[in-house]
Design a protein around this motif. Sequence first.
Motif, PDB file in Angstrom:
ATOM      1  N   MET A  38       0.699  -1.279   0.066  1.00 31.32           N
ATOM      2  CA  MET A  38       0.022  -0.003  -0.139  1.00 31.32           C
ATOM      3  C   MET A  38       0.887   1.323   0.111  1.00 31.32           C
ATOM      4  SD  MET A  38      -3.057  -0.769   2.748  1.00 31.32           S
ATOM      5  CE  MET A  38      -4.218  -2.255   2.429  1.00 31.32           C
ATOM      6  N   ASN A  39       0.440   2.338  -0.408  1.00 28.31           N
ATOM      7  CA  ASN A  39       1.157   3.557  -0.306  1.00 28.31           C
ATOM      8  C   ASN A  39       1.052   4.213   0.816  1.00 28.31           C
ATOM      9  OD1 ASN A  39      -1.202   5.466  -0.276  1.00 28.31           O
ATOM     10  ND2 ASN A  39      -1.722   4.653  -2.058  1.00 28.31           N
ATOM     11  N   LYS A  41       0.214   7.016   2.196  1.00 35.45           N
ATOM     12  CA  LYS A  41      -1.071   7.826   2.532  1.00 35.45           C
ATOM     13  C   LYS A  41      -2.301   6.572   2.945  1.00 35.45           C
ATOM     14  CE  LYS A  41      -4.507  11.056   1.262  1.00 35.45           C
ATOM     15  NZ  LYS A  41      -4.935  12.229   0.031  1.00 35.45           N
ATOM     16  N   GLU A  42      -2.342   5.746   2.432  1.00 39.21           N
ATOM     17  CA  GLU A  42      -3.265   4.747   3.046  1.00 39.21           C
ATOM     18  C   GLU A  42      -2.850   3.881   4.382  1.00 39.21           C
ATOM     19  OE1 GLU A  42      -5.375   2.205  -1.140  1.00 39.21           O
ATOM     20  OE2 GLU A  42      -3.074   2.165  -0.893  1.00 39.21           O
ATOM     21  N   LEU A  43      -1.606   3.659   4.368  1.00 43.96           N
ATOM     22  CA  LEU A  43      -1.022   3.177   5.622  1.00 43.96           C
ATOM     23  C   LEU A  43      -1.118   4.139   6.867  1.00 43.96           C
ATOM     24  CD1 LEU A  43       2.332   1.467   4.265  1.00 43.96           C
ATOM     25  CD2 LEU A  43       0.081   0.310   4.813  1.00 43.96           C
ATOM     26  N   ARG A  44      -1.036   5.348   6.475  1.00 41.64           N
ATOM     27  CA  ARG A  44      -1.245   6.099   7.489  1.00 41.64           C
ATOM     28  C   ARG A  44      -2.494   6.309   8.228  1.00 41.64           C
ATOM     29  NH1 ARG A  44       3.119   9.938   8.856  1.00 41.64           N
ATOM     30  NH2 ARG A  44       4.990   9.600   7.435  1.00 41.64           N
ATOM     31  N   ASN A  45      -3.500   6.250   7.464  1.00 41.66           N
ATOM     32  CA  ASN A  45      -4.830   6.183   7.717  1.00 41.66           C
ATOM     33  C   ASN A  45      -5.259   4.913   8.478  1.00 41.66           C
ATOM     34  OD1 ASN A  45      -5.569   8.619   6.476  1.00 41.66           O
ATOM     35  ND2 ASN A  45      -5.994   7.569   4.387  1.00 41.66           N
ATOM     36  N   LYS A  46      -4.377   3.859   8.426  1.00 44.57           N
ATOM     37  CA  LYS A  46      -4.505   2.575   9.150  1.00 44.57           C
ATOM     38  C   LYS A  46      -3.827   2.467  10.684  1.00 44.57           C
ATOM     39  CE  LYS A  46      -5.263  -0.477   5.114  1.00 44.57           C
ATOM     40  NZ  LYS A  46      -6.774  -0.883   5.670  1.00 44.57           N
TER      41      LYS A  46
END
Length: 260
Positions: A38-39, A41-46
């Motif tokens: 995952m990029n 940005k997606e990871l930070r949201n998780k």
Amino acid sequence: MAEETKKEQTASNIDSEKQAKLKRQTEADNQDEEIKQMNPKELRNKLSNKNQDYVFRLEKELQLQGSISRAEAVEMTDKLLGEIIVAQRHGQPANGLYLASPKIKAEQMLHPDKKPVATPFWQLAIDGALMYLAIFVGLFGIVALFETKKQPANSQMGILTLASVGIVMGIGMVKYNDWIMPKNGKRQSWAKTILGMIAVVVVLFVWIWLLSLPALKPINPVLPGEVDIIIAAIAFGARYLFRRYYKITGSPFAPNVRRK
């Protein structure tokens, strides 16, 4: 015949359980691999709230220690997000994954070629003893300043009692921290840790009782509050010089690992 059929059914059930377990493990591994792809940005949201705080403080430390921009710090932490989220899925926060505070982790990232050098136990023990000595004697000194003359002199502990209890508490807390840290991937059993703490408390109570005996009063006098505060200040100054000489950072219970 019936017994053979029963054995075959049992073997079949075991094989089915193994296959189901293997399937679940494969699915979990696949999910972990997907997360790593995952990029950022997606990871930070998780990220969980706890891990968000860890990453935020890590980026601040990278900027401070490395004199780099926020964008550069974010780029460095982006590389860690995949493994942080994977560990998070399995119930392990970032500080447990790296066994390091953001400050220590930042130093490791900025200086990967430097070898970690653990602070020797005796240095941590002296550091902890001086810290608790300063706190313990200082607090009792402040309390003594506010006592009225009508209060009995034995409302305060003698200086030998204060000093010895403070020193033992400081060394004990450092040893406790050493006990609970994983060694060779294993943690000390809680039963041994609790028993050790109980033993220290019992020894302290016996020691305090012995020092309170009238026969030992001449070598364990109750000092004026001002004198206690002076002794605490001397202990604090000695600790400052000791830490500076041996380059000790962090607290006695969570020291930063020096790298050289």
